[in-house]
Design a protein around this motif. Structure first.
Motif, mmCIF file in Angstrom:
data_model
loop_
_atom_site.group_PDB
_atom_site.id
_atom_site.type_symbol
_atom_site.label_atom_id
_atom_site.label_comp_id
_atom_site.label_asym_id
_atom_site.label_seq_id
_atom_site.Cartn_x
_atom_site.Cartn_y
_atom_site.Cartn_z
ATOM 1 N N THR A 109 -8.393 -5.025 18.289
ATOM 2 C CA THR A 109 -9.158 -4.671 17.090
ATOM 3 C C THR A 109 -9.987 -3.400 17.264
ATOM 4 O O THR A 109 -10.062 -2.559 16.354
ATOM 5 C CB THR A 109 -10.093 -5.830 16.696
ATOM 6 O OG1 THR A 109 -9.304 -7.000 16.467
ATOM 7 C CG2 THR A 109 -10.874 -5.499 15.440
ATOM 8 N N GLU B 262 -7.981 -0.259 16.983
ATOM 9 C CA GLU B 262 -7.638 -0.048 15.574
ATOM 10 C C GLU B 262 -8.831 0.518 14.806
ATOM 11 O O GLU B 262 -8.699 1.453 14.015
ATOM 12 C CB GLU B 262 -7.192 -1.376 14.947
ATOM 13 C CG GLU B 262 -5.926 -1.949 15.567
ATOM 14 C CD GLU B 262 -5.704 -3.407 15.204
ATOM 15 O OE1 GLU B 262 -6.477 -3.943 14.363
ATOM 16 O OE2 GLU B 262 -4.764 -4.023 15.748
ATOM 17 N N ALA C 113 -2.164 1.867 15.746
ATOM 18 C CA ALA C 113 -1.306 1.113 14.825
ATOM 19 C C ALA C 113 0.137 1.144 15.314
ATOM 20 O O ALA C 113 0.917 2.040 14.945
ATOM 21 C CB ALA C 113 -1.397 1.689 13.413
#
Length: 313
Positions: free
Chosen positions: A285, A288, A294
């Protein structure tokens, strides 16, 4: 980044990283180095320097001549290889890292080096492993990686070196075959599926580990290095992953394309022990959120790409 030196450029990541960076920045602006001459036609006949990363004098000579603004330090021994010769692993992995960091400090260079899920240990949470968590690895490779993460943090905080890095999972590629890693089964299985229609895994059937297709790994490096430094809170150990898989899952996906493919097991206790000390699935997370990580490849897309590429070889 404008001019980039790569150490360990003939290794698992370095070969494809060199090609991608040259495509993006130009042959003349990317200088790969390694301890031996390249054998690949794609690297022959282009700028290349011999470098043992333990030799700081030679590293300084190359940097003085090339005048880079970035060092990508990829030279390292992998997990299973480290266990065979721990002292040699320390000399290469840590001695080389210190030399590269010192070079970056002395010349104010941007710096990248990869860490690994090997930096985690048996006491780390197995599922959804957080960005910041307990790290008590039980392998020399893991000790090297944790030490490297801390050392890169130190050079950033103490000396202002722009250090950046990720914790890579197992990396899967059809360009270069494996070189001593615990996750190597996930590369070998595709080659053997094409060559022989069967594979004997050294990792047990229900052992989940994080993996990523190499194209996603290369893109992650470049994206992180091009990110605005003000957005980076963790810098040197971003969790990145694309999939959590085990040998049965890979075999089942291969069987969609090679129905007669057979998977057998002959578990290597050393590499199995290493695998069991790592997380089953990590949380990416923060990568990202902070710099837009991604991945584009899942197991299905990766399998199609791997089998087609290996057939074409």
């Amino acid at each position: 980044m404008e001019r980039i030196i790569i150490t360990g450029a003939l290794g698992q990541i370095g070969t494809e990283l060199t090609l991608k960076l040259r495509e993006k920045y130009g042959d003349e602006n990317v200088l790969p180095t390694d301890i031996k001459e390249p054998e690949s036609d794609e690297l022959k006949g282009k700028p290349f320097e011999i470098l043992d990363v333990r030799d700081k004098t030679r590293m300084d000579e190359i940097v003085e001549d090339f005048k880079p603004d970035t060092i990508m330090h990829m030279a390292a021994l992998l997990s299973a290889t480290c266990e065979k010769n721990p002292q040699f692993a320390w000399d290469i992995n840590m001695g080389g890292l210190v030399n590269a960091l010192e070079t970056a400090r002395e010349r104010d260079l941007k710096f990248f080096t990869p860490s690994s899920i090997g930096a985690f240990g048996p006491s780390t949470p197995k599922e959804n492993t957080p960005q910041v968590t307990i790290q008590r690895p039980t392998t020399m490779y893991g000790v090297n990686k944790v030490s490297g993460e801390l050392l890169c943090d130190y050079y950033h905080e103490k000396f202002g070196v722009d250090t950046r890095g990720v914790r890579f999972p197992g990396l899967i590629s059809h360009v270069k075959e494996p070189g001593g890693g615990t996750t190597d089964y996930a590369v070998e299985i595709f080659f053997e599926a094409i060559r022989n229609g069967q594979y004997t895994s050294f990792i047990d059937k229900n052992t989940n580990m994080d993996m990523m297709y190499m194209d996603d790994a290369i893109e992650a490096i470049i994206k992180l290095m091009e990110a605005d430094a003000s957005n980076l809170e963790h810098r040197n150990a971003f969790n990145v992953t694309a999939m959590s898989i085990n040998p049965e899952m890979v075999a089942n996906e291969i069987k969609k394309h090679i129905p007669d493919f057979k998977l057998f097991y002959d578990v290597d206790p050393v590499r199995q022990g290493i695998a069991e000390s790592w997380p089953n699935a990590i949380d990416a997370t923060e990568a990202e959120r902070q710099w837009g990580f991604a991945p584009q490849y899942d197991l299905e897309k990766m399998t199609v790409t791997m089998l087609e590429a290996i057939r074409n070889k």
